[in-house]
Every structure is written in structure tokens, then in C-alpha cells.
Design an enzyme around this catalytic site. Sequence first.
Site, PDB file in Angstrom:
ATOM      1  N   LYS A  22      30.475  20.806  61.203  1.00 37.26           N
ATOM      2  CA  LYS A  22      31.163  19.612  61.722  1.00 37.26           C
ATOM      3  C   LYS A  22      32.263  20.012  62.698  1.00 37.26           C
ATOM      4  O   LYS A  22      32.367  19.456  63.785  1.00 37.26           O
ATOM      5  CB  LYS A  22      31.732  18.815  60.536  1.00 37.26           C
ATOM      6  N   ARG A  27      34.114  20.168  68.376  1.00 37.02           N
ATOM      7  CA  ARG A  27      34.706  20.977  69.453  1.00 37.02           C
ATOM      8  C   ARG A  27      33.748  21.139  70.623  1.00 37.02           C
ATOM      9  O   ARG A  27      34.170  21.160  71.783  1.00 37.02           O
ATOM     10  CB  ARG A  27      35.159  22.338  68.895  1.00 37.02           C
ATOM     11  N   ARG A 119      46.365   8.080  57.415  1.00 39.29           N
ATOM     12  CA  ARG A 119      46.622   9.535  57.513  1.00 39.29           C
ATOM     13  C   ARG A 119      47.718   9.834  58.541  1.00 39.29           C
ATOM     14  O   ARG A 119      47.838   9.145  59.558  1.00 39.29           O
ATOM     15  CB  ARG A 119      45.309  10.276  57.825  1.00 39.29           C
ATOM     16  N   GLN A 163      43.806  20.974  63.098  1.00 38.53           N
ATOM     17  CA  GLN A 163      43.767  19.802  63.990  1.00 38.53           C
ATOM     18  C   GLN A 163      45.040  19.737  64.817  1.00 38.53           C
ATOM     19  O   GLN A 163      44.995  19.463  66.014  1.00 38.53           O
ATOM     20  CB  GLN A 163      43.566  18.534  63.163  1.00 38.53           C
ATOM     21  N   ASP A 308      38.836  22.073  52.299  1.00 36.05           N
ATOM     22  CA  ASP A 308      37.748  21.094  52.209  1.00 36.05           C
ATOM     23  C   ASP A 308      36.843  21.345  51.005  1.00 36.05           C
ATOM     24  O   ASP A 308      36.088  20.464  50.589  1.00 36.05           O
ATOM     25  CB  ASP A 308      36.897  21.114  53.488  1.00 36.05           C
ATOM     26  N   LYS A 335      44.187  13.915  52.930  1.00 31.35           N
ATOM     27  CA  LYS A 335      42.815  13.980  53.453  1.00 31.35           C
ATOM     28  C   LYS A 335      42.202  12.577  53.455  1.00 31.35           C
ATOM     29  O   LYS A 335      42.912  11.593  53.408  1.00 31.35           O
ATOM     30  CB  LYS A 335      41.999  14.989  52.642  1.00 31.35           C
ATOM     31  N   ARG A 339      43.032  13.473  47.478  1.00 32.03           N
ATOM     32  CA  ARG A 339      41.989  14.212  46.748  1.00 32.03           C
ATOM     33  C   ARG A 339      42.492  14.806  45.436  1.00 32.03           C
ATOM     34  O   ARG A 339      41.678  15.130  44.563  1.00 32.03           O
ATOM     35  CB  ARG A 339      41.370  15.297  47.642  1.00 32.03           C
ATOM     36  N   ARG A 380      33.500  13.904  50.628  1.00 30.48           N
ATOM     37  CA  ARG A 380      33.489  15.135  49.819  1.00 30.48           C
ATOM     38  C   ARG A 380      33.673  14.833  48.321  1.00 30.48           C
ATOM     39  O   ARG A 380      33.225  15.594  47.473  1.00 30.48           O
ATOM     40  CB  ARG A 380      34.542  16.120  50.317  1.00 30.48           C
TER      41      ARG A 380
HETATM   42  C1  S3P Z   1      39.330  20.489  60.604  1.00 34.81           C
HETATM   43  C2  S3P Z   1      40.477  21.016  60.089  1.00 34.81           C
HETATM   44  C3  S3P Z   1      40.889  20.874  58.692  1.00 34.81           C
HETATM   45  C4  S3P Z   1      39.781  20.290  57.814  1.00 34.81           C
HETATM   46  C5  S3P Z   1      39.030  19.190  58.474  1.00 34.81           C
HETATM   47  C6  S3P Z   1      38.417  19.671  59.793  1.00 34.81           C
HETATM   48  C7  S3P Z   1      38.995  20.772  62.005  1.00 34.81           C
HETATM   49  O1  S3P Z   1      42.020  20.060  58.638  1.00 34.81           O
HETATM   50  O2  S3P Z   1      40.317  19.847  56.591  1.00 34.81           O
HETATM   51  O3  S3P Z   1      37.991  18.720  57.649  1.00 34.81           O
HETATM   52  O4  S3P Z   1      37.830  20.607  62.407  1.00 34.81           O
HETATM   53  O5  S3P Z   1      39.897  21.179  62.747  1.00 34.81           O
HETATM   54  P1  S3P Z   1      43.496  20.583  58.980  1.00 34.81           P
HETATM   55  O6  S3P Z   1      43.861  20.030  60.301  1.00 34.81           O
HETATM   56  O7  S3P Z   1      44.316  20.069  57.861  1.00 34.81           O
HETATM   57  O8  S3P Z   1      43.444  22.097  59.044  1.00 34.81           O
END
Ligand code: S3P
Length: 421
Positions: A22, A27, A119, A163, A308, A335, A339, A380
Site C-alpha cells: 500500500k 508513493r 485524525r 507520513q 500497523d 490510527k 487501536r 486491520r
Molecule cells: C504509512 C505510514 C505509517 C503507517 C501507515 C502508512 C505510509 O504511518 O501506519 O499505514 O505509507 O507512510 P505513520 O505516518 O504514523 O508512520
Amino acid sequence: MILSPKANPPKLIEWGEISSDKSLSHRGVIFSFLAQGECEIEHFLRSQDTLATLQIAKNLGARVIEDSQKILITPPKQIAPKAQIPSQNSGTAMRLYAGLLSGVRGRYSFSGDESLSLRPMQRIKTPLELMGAKMSSSYAPFELVGSENLRGIKYTSPISSAQVKSAFILASLFAKTPSEFSEPFLSRDHSERFLRFLNAPIEIEKERIKISPLSHPLKNFSIQIPNDPSSLIFFVVACLIADNQEMSFGNVLLNPTRIEAFEVLKRMGARLEYKITQEGFEPIGEVRVSSSRLVGVEVSEKISWLIDELPALSIAFACASGESKVSGAKELRSKECDRIKAVVENLKTLGIQAYELDDGFRVVGGEFIEGRVPSFGDHRIAMSFSLVGVRKRVEIVESECVDISFPRFYEFLAKIVEVER
Ligand code: S3P
């Protein structure tokens, strides 16, 4: 969905394509905006989250040609100065596009579903506004006003988040002056790897990332996306808690910042091996696992490398002898749902002793009882609790949210568990 133990599940399963990664699918689409022309993404994940990212690319003027496995994406000469950014359930789409569009003169309306609107977006608002963009709120929906005159800054993120880091890097590539980024502990590093593979002006010096302004578009790329370790984990745990089963998986993304859950399972006594067979823009390889007797474990480090996977690990904890404890994982509360609360409530409903901590949870291994649990609209949580079906009958309420990351989840699970709609 109702899941229950299957009379004679296969003893050995060799999985082929499971579910494409994913993070890399998002990206691939978003980074194509930095390229000169047409980019090719093979095995693009067609899930709700990544299709939202693709739709946003179209809203911004990208030309997309798609078939079931591959997409060809050509960025627009100029990104549309006004567009809707409906990110649905995807934090990655919302935060990475906010980074990209911060450096484009325009006004963008970001929105998300009920979960995404809860969020935190302050974590990107702070650095992006310091650089010169404007965000109207720290929660979705918000309007983002981008600027052609972003200034590069030195920023230390208070949290480890891929992110946040990716949003910052994207904005920095469009800034007028160089930027630097650091975080408390390395978060998943796909953006740095991918952009360096494209020869973007990014340097990594110890714990700091230095980003220079992009002076020309990056080369067109063609990538193949491997299987997602965060989707595979459900089948790994299912196999571990089954009676006598073996599974193997090929073409798996084995980036070190994504496979810490495998290390935790090994510490629990799992008979699990993985091996890198190919080093391209990401390490890729094989995973083998066999049903095992598990023991409790403490998890307090490298949390961003397994964040995750913690809901799936909680099912392994419930089937282990002794107690397991996760700490330092407060991020779990931000999240797709809280969770920590979801895992503990559902384990308790299913007869397992579990306790919430402010920054994690404790689980005492035991025997599941039959029951019915909610998904909290979180893909999840739905997939993790479906694994209880390996041992006891369980009903997952609102299980359709698996489509967010893994639309074929129940089709595959049906090989080892009875699945009734
Ligand atoms: C992701 C980063 C993670 C992850 C999310 C996908 C990404 O989050 O939990 O499912 O693709 O950059 P964080 O930004 O908290 O690291």
C-alpha cells in the site's frame, strides 16, 4: 462475516500474489508528479485507499491509463490550481498530497471520511505553515493554500511518522532553499529510498535528511510493487496459531522498517524465516512460516517499524503462553480507530484477559471463546479478529472495511478458514 475452523485445511500453502504494498502504491502515484513524463506502476494495489490516491491524481490533471494490474500515469504540465482532494480513509493520501501541493500556487479542498476527519493533521500543518503554506484547520476537512515561494527550514518532528516525513520532503523539493528533517526514531523510509532511486536531491547524514530544491523534473520511472508485509502478516499469524500448517510467500517487500513484526514473532518462538533475494529500489524476498508454540513477549522498541502489525500480533499474544506487553505505542490511538481500545475490548469479548495502557496494552495468553466483535470500521481490526476463526467461531461486524487495504482478504482466508457471509 462469520469465520470458523475448517475441518481439513491444507497442510502446505505456497502463496503467489497476495496483495501489493500500500505504501509503495500511494508513493508511485504521488511521486509521478515529480517526473518528466509517463511512469509505469506494475502490480498497483487496487484497494479503496490507493484508488482514492489515483482519483486525486486525476483531479489534479494527471492522465491515467489503467488495467487490472498496471497503471500508466503521466503528470500534467501544470498541476491544477484548484481541486478536490477526497482522501476517504487514507491518512497517507491526505498527508502526502498536502506536502506536494504546499509548493504549488493554488487552493485545495481536502476531505476525508468520518475516521480520517478525527485524525490529527496538526503534525503536518506545523511544518508546512513554517515553510509558507496555509492550512485552514488541524482536522479534515480543510483548505490548503499552496505557495510558489516556500522557504526551506530545519525541522525536528516530535513524532516518528513516515507520513509527516514524506509530506515535509515533498514540500521541500518545491522550496526555494534547502531543508533538513529529523525525527526521534527512523520511521518507514520508502520515500527517501524511492526519491534517491529517482536521483532526487536528497542526502541522508546519520539521523538527518537534507533536501535541496528540485531543479528539474525527475526521470520517468517504471516500478513493480511487491507483496505488502502488513497484509501478509495476517496469514503468517493464521499459520502460526493453526495446528500443523506451513506457508511460504514470494515477492515480499522486506524493507527493514517494515518487518519488525517478524522479529517479534521469532522472539515468541515462531518458526519463521525470511530471506532477501533481490535488491532493487527496495529489498524483496521470501518468507516461510510453520505452526509454532508461542510464548509471551515484551515489545517496547522500534514501534514505528511494526505499528500497523500490532493488531495482528495481539492475536498471536492471545494464543501464546504467558503474558505479552506493548508499550511506547501511543500512536495506535491515532490510527484508523483507537487501536489500543479496539484490540483490548475485542480480546475481552472473546474471553482473553487484556488491559489497556496509556501507550499500549497487556495480553494474557488463553483460549478464545466464540463471539461477535465490531471492526470499528478499521480494516486491520477486521482482519486481525477474523484470524480467531482459525480456532473458534467468530463474527466480525462491518467487515467490508477490509477493502481499504486488502479487497481479496476473505477470498484468500477461505483457503484455511470457513467463511460465511
Ligand atoms: C504509512 C505510514 C505509517 C503507517 C501507515 C502508512 C505510509 O504511518 O501506519 O499505514 O505509507 O507512510 P505513520 O505516518 O504514523 O508512520
